[in-house]
Enzyme design. Structure first.
Site, short mmCIF file in Angstrom:
data_model
loop_
_atom_site.label_atom_id
_atom_site.label_comp_id
_atom_site.label_asym_id
_atom_site.label_seq_id
_atom_site.Cartn_x
_atom_site.Cartn_y
_atom_site.Cartn_z
CB CYS A 32 -0.88 -0.02 1.24
SG CYS A 32 -1.99 1.37 1.34
NE ARG A 85 -9.79 -2.30 -0.41
CZ ARG A 85 -8.91 -1.94 0.51
NH1 ARG A 85 -7.93 -1.15 0.20
NH2 ARG A 85 -9.02 -2.37 1.74
P1 RVP Z 1 -0.70 -6.90 4.01
O1 RVP Z 1 -1.19 -8.06 4.83
O2 RVP Z 1 0.23 -6.01 4.78
O3 RVP Z 1 -0.13 -7.33 2.71
O4 RVP Z 1 -1.98 -5.98 3.73
C1 RVP Z 1 -3.13 -6.44 3.10
C2 RVP Z 1 -4.18 -5.34 3.11
O5 RVP Z 1 -3.74 -4.19 2.41
C3 RVP Z 1 -5.50 -5.68 2.44
O6 RVP Z 1 -6.35 -6.46 3.22
C4 RVP Z 1 -6.08 -4.30 2.15
O7 RVP Z 1 -6.76 -3.76 3.25
C5 RVP Z 1 -4.87 -3.46 1.90
N1 RVP Z 1 -4.66 -3.19 0.49
C6 RVP Z 1 -4.99 -3.94 -0.58
N2 RVP Z 1 -4.59 -3.29 -1.68
C7 RVP Z 1 -4.02 -2.17 -1.27
C8 RVP Z 1 -3.45 -1.10 -2.09
O8 RVP Z 1 -3.29 -1.25 -3.28
N3 RVP Z 1 -3.11 0.00 -1.48
N4 RVP Z 1 -4.05 -2.12 0.07
#
Ligand code: RVP
Length: 486
Positions: free
Chosen positions: A304, A400
């Site tokens: 993210c 989203r």
């Molecule tokens: P991680 O477990 O740290 O990989 O995080 C997963 C989470 O990140 C997802 O459940 C979602 O809330 C968030 N996410 C998914 N896509 C993105 C993005 O593109 N920013 N973020």
């Protein structure tokens, strides 16, 4: 300046659990929890609604282990319904008529042999045109006919004294029938002897293997489904298809239009509705009156870039604690979503007030995840991308982030496309994850999740303390299954 008198916000590495007096053996700790008001899980773990993490196979695997997979929404409604059905049917005692491979009495033995091979079954009920059960044919019946009598009809080779059972049969009664008659499958028939389903020995044994599975009241595996904040039709279709929990999938659920729409969706479905993501007390207050669960995470995800791109976010431990302060007194479960790298992070999130945790990168490298396997420098990786990355938004995930790009226009992404080491099976990853969380419960001396949330205390860690907590001043020679230096 007043503006700069700012509160501190903490994340995983800033805190540790304070060890306390204990008689709790980690293995004896009960890790069951509520993921939403009406849905309980046997482990407090969810797999993320991402197109490189959760489709039917992952959801089946998660539910069999006692957790919950949340299907992503980068697929059309028809496919979503098919994925939900796939999970719901995976461990059903009675295989439904439409899924039963049957033979007709006039097929040749050779044809049926090929069909059984193709469909991966070792026997089939033989039915006439109106589905009346005439017999059953299995590999054992076919064997004597192979070569010499291959073109004989099935009606010659089948066993015509069929043991059937009515729809209401339970697993114990079905097993007794199978033992008494030394058979491996029992066709289920209606009052007119028409085929309505099939129970197999293999199916019953498979269910027994997953004693800890998360199941609905009918014994089917649980499944969660992500829906866009304004996708009422998708929400209703998921609900009709048997989804247990709907997750309003939005990067900023404190948007008032999103909340209005989520409220409407909640009114038109039977499934529980989890609202997210939120990260502050105020957002929790705005949703706590109608949500069946609140999901927390503004920018902690491994893929993210929201915090970098938008300048907004909340370090995850503080975010979870703020939301839990509002949600817990109302009996609304909290899910900590994103940023979890180790089992220790997961149990810290629960100490901060979460009832369950959601992970993406942790599972993206497993066999059950849908991503591509890539080989780089002789090492295997799987594709893992943010749902706000350009690639994922192009395949439909932009909503989203409340974003749309008109033709020719470029998206402003809030995520990256990446790869994560290939890891083997989900079951072994979950074993490490849940095992580490149980250890945390042992150090704190709490035998259940609610007791742990009550009893656990944090200490603040300096950067020196942080360095001390990782392996240091050594060269790691053998990889541990639950630790990799990043
Ligand atoms: P991680 O477990 O740290 O990989 O995080 C997963 C989470 O990140 C997802 O459940 C979602 O809330 C968030 N996410 C998914 N896509 C993105 C993005 O593109 N920013 N973020």
């Amino acid at each position: 300046s007043e503006k700069l008198r700012v509160p501190e916000a903490l994340t995983f590495d800033d805190v540790l659990l304070r060890p306390a007096e204990s008689r709790v053996e980690p293995d004896a700790a009960d890790v069951s929890t509520h993921v939403s008001k009406n849905v309980r899980l046997n482990i407090p773990i969810l797999s993320a609604a991402m197109d490189t993490v959760t489709e039917g196979e992952m959801a089946v695997g998660m539910a069999r282990e006692g957790g919950l997979g949340v299907l992503h929404r980068n697929m059309d409604v028809e496919r979503m319904v098919a994925e939900i059905s796939r999970v719901k049917r995976a461990d059903e005692l009675v295989i439904r008529r439409d899924d039963v491979v049957t033979a007709s009495p006039t097929q040749t033995v050779r044809e049926v042999d090929a069909m059984m091979e193709r469909e991966g079954v070792s026997g089939a009920p033989v039915v006439d045109d109106d589905d009346t059960v005439l017999g059953i044919i299995s590999g054992t019946d076919i064997r004597p006919y192979l070569e010499v009598g291959e073109s004989d009809q099935v009606r010659e080779a089948m066993t015509d004294e069929v043991i059937t059972a009515p729809r209401e049969v339970d697993a114990r009664a079905a097993l007794e029938l199978m033992y008494d008659h030394k058979i491996e499958r029992v066709p289920i028939v209606d009052g007119d002897e028409r085929l309505v389903g099939l129970v197999t020995m293999q199916g019953i044994l498979q269910r027994r293997e997953h004693e800890n599975a998360a199941r609905d009241d009918d014994g089917r595996l649980r499944v969660g489904v992500a829906v866009g904040p304004f996708e009422t039709d998708r929400a209703e279709a998921a609900d009709d298809a048997g989804a247990d929990v709907l997750f309003i999938d939005c990067a900023h659920a404190h948007n008032l239009d999103v909340l209005d729409s989520a409220r409407e969706i909640k009114q038109s479905v039977d499934a529980d509705v989890v609202v997210g993501n939120v990260g502050t007390e105020e957002a929790a207050e705005a949703a706590v009156d109608f949500a069946d669960g609140l999901k927390v995470g503004i920018g902690p995800g491994s893929i993210c870039t929201t915090r970098v791109v938008s300048g907004a976010g909340m370090p995850q431990i503080t975010a979870v604690a703020e939301v839990a302060d509002v949600a817990a007194p109302e009996g609304v479960p909290v899910i900590a979503d994103g940023g979890i790298r180790y089992s220790g992070d997961a149990i810290k999130a629960i100490a901060a007030g979460a009832d369950a945790v959601m992970l993406g990168s942790y599972f993206a490298g497993t066999e059950e995840a849908p991503g591509r396997v890539i080989t780089m420098n002789g090492k295997k990786y799987k594709q893992y991308r943010g749902m706000g990355s350009v690639g994922a938004m192009k395949s439909g995930g932009g909503e989203r982030y409340l974003k749309e790009a008109d033709e020719g226009e470029e998206f402003v992404p809030e995520g990256v496309e990446a790869a994560t080491p290939y890891k083997g099976t989900l079951a072994s990853e979950l074993h490490q994850l849940v095992g580490g969380m149980r250890s945390g419960m042992g150090y704190v001396g709490a035998a259940t999740i609610p007791a742990f949330k009550q009893r656990s205390e944090f200490v603040r860690v300096s950067s020196a303390g942080q360095a001390e907590g990782h392996p240091h001043d050594v060269m790691i020679t053998d990889e541990a299954p639950n630790y990799s230096p990043d």
